[in-house]
Write a protein that holds these residues in place. Sequence first.
Motif, short mmCIF file in Angstrom:
data_model
loop_
_atom_site.label_atom_id
_atom_site.label_comp_id
_atom_site.label_asym_id
_atom_site.label_seq_id
_atom_site.Cartn_x
_atom_site.Cartn_y
_atom_site.Cartn_z
N UNK A 126 11.51 10.40 3.60
CA UNK A 126 12.44 10.71 4.70
C UNK A 126 11.66 11.13 5.95
N UNK A 127 10.54 11.81 5.77
CA UNK A 127 9.72 12.16 6.94
C UNK A 127 9.14 10.87 7.55
N UNK A 128 8.64 9.99 6.64
CA UNK A 128 8.07 8.72 7.13
C UNK A 128 9.13 7.85 7.80
N UNK A 129 10.36 7.91 7.28
CA UNK A 129 11.39 6.99 7.77
C UNK A 129 12.41 7.62 8.70
N UNK A 130 12.29 8.89 9.00
CA UNK A 130 13.37 9.53 9.76
C UNK A 130 13.01 9.97 11.16
N UNK A 131 11.80 9.69 11.62
CA UNK A 131 11.42 10.11 12.98
C UNK A 131 11.29 8.92 13.92
N UNK A 188 -3.72 9.85 4.98
CA UNK A 188 -2.53 10.15 4.16
C UNK A 188 -2.87 11.18 3.09
N UNK A 189 -4.11 11.14 2.57
CA UNK A 189 -4.49 12.14 1.56
C UNK A 189 -4.41 13.55 2.15
N UNK A 190 -4.90 13.69 3.38
CA UNK A 190 -4.85 15.01 4.04
C UNK A 190 -3.39 15.42 4.28
N UNK A 232 0.80 -1.23 0.00
CA UNK A 232 0.00 0.00 0.00
C UNK A 232 0.83 1.28 0.00
N UNK A 233 2.16 1.15 -0.10
CA UNK A 233 3.00 2.35 0.02
C UNK A 233 2.70 3.38 -1.07
N UNK A 255 1.21 9.03 10.15
CA UNK A 255 0.14 8.79 9.18
C UNK A 255 0.70 8.07 7.93
N UNK A 256 1.87 8.49 7.48
CA UNK A 256 2.48 7.83 6.31
C UNK A 256 2.85 6.38 6.63
N UNK A 257 3.39 6.17 7.83
CA UNK A 257 3.75 4.79 8.22
C UNK A 257 2.49 3.93 8.30
N UNK A 258 1.46 4.47 8.91
CA UNK A 258 0.20 3.70 9.03
C UNK A 258 -0.37 3.40 7.64
N UNK A 259 -0.29 4.37 6.75
CA UNK A 259 -0.81 4.17 5.39
C UNK A 259 0.01 3.14 4.64
#
Length: 394
Positions: free
Chosen positions: A231-236, A182-184, A70-71, A164-168
């Motif tokens: 990077x936001x999804x994977x860097x926090x 994720x759309x928002x 689903x990525x 939200x990106x990780x959950x999506x």
Amino acid sequence: MTDAPLAPLDTSISIQQLDEDPYPIYRRLRAESPVLRVQSVGRTLLTRAEDTKYVKDNPGLFSSDDPNTPMQRAFLAQTLMRKDGDAHKCERDAMAPAFNPRVIQTEWVPKYREIAEAYLDRLPRNEPVDLFSLLAAPYAARGLAVLLGTEEASDAEMIRWSQVLIDGAGNFGWRPEPFEKTDIANAEMDALFDRISARHRAEPNNSALSVMLNADRPIPKSQIYANIKIAIGGGINEPRDALCTILYGLLTNPDQLEQVRANADWSKAFEEGVRWVAPIQASSRLVTEDTEIRGCRIPKGDTVMTIQASANRDEDLYDNGEAFVVYRDKNPHQAFGNGPHFCQGTHVARRAVGVVMLPLLFERFPDIRLVAPEKVLWRGFGFRGPTSLPVILS
Ligand code: HEM
């Protein structure tokens, strides 16, 4: 086509078990079924270090471009994490100047230090404080915002977008709600990136957004945005979880903490923490041709899952791999992956957590006590760490 048998099929392991405590399961699989089709996950799990490394080092046979995840729907784009070969290299190279070791050392490390000082100043003494939410998450978010060039976003926004990106990206049940979120988030991030692009064009700098926008031959804007989002999804979450895991390991092993402190071996503690509980526990790869692993046929079109969480405790490589032991003889962990998709943020994470935050935290608060070690809850199959870390600082 090989005539080897398919890997055994497991129908008993549930995602809930893997989410709650996967390690006893992985220990059993390494011994009994290192190549196993797990029905609940819908993938073939690989739990030995040799196999996880082999798969990631062979992108021709094991592709990152898996359309069944689903990525793409979550990011509304194909990010560099889901590309192979030249297409992947071109996008990774576009971001690379922001991850150059000299830039990290001269620009990002001093920034991380400044942020660490400021965020440590805010922490109260002599009362319970949750280091997960009050330190680890916002510290990771602010540092990342500087590195990416998205300083205009608040810590809360960066943290929300990331989650939200990780959950999506992990919404394998394809439920509508995670994608609505994720759309928002995508619309908010796109609007922010549009707004701040003028600043980066007028004042070029070494942040990831700026180097990509100002490159001589820039990659398309859609891909610049998509890769800032990855990077936001994977860097926090990962530096956050790494910090909390290492703190838990040190605080529940006071003799090791004393030794680390005496020798300033914070980087060693960092490596052991990410080995012990890998912040990214598993990765998927799509099989491009019929092949075999350990005598099991892996058909083209199958998806294998490399379990680096398990590889990092493999008995072939580690004595007592289940325990947190900073002073091990060797530590060839795979927490940052292998092959062409090896984590691009490795050196930043090592410095932000191991070189900057850990020594500063213990210097500022020589006495840190976990409020109730037995109550710390660990969760996660794809990503894993403590869900909170209440301590008393003095
Ligand atoms: C302790 C902290 C971290 C850990 C354990 C970690 C782990 C990983 C792993 C295992 C991968 C490879 C996934 C795969 O093979 O499919 C990866 C990729 C990546 N990481 Fe990290 N990461 C960390 C911190 C960071 C930070 C701070 C950033 C950004 C500043 C970052 C940016 C990336 C990017 C952009 C990729 C994709 C690379 C590619 O596909 O070529 N990571 N990370």
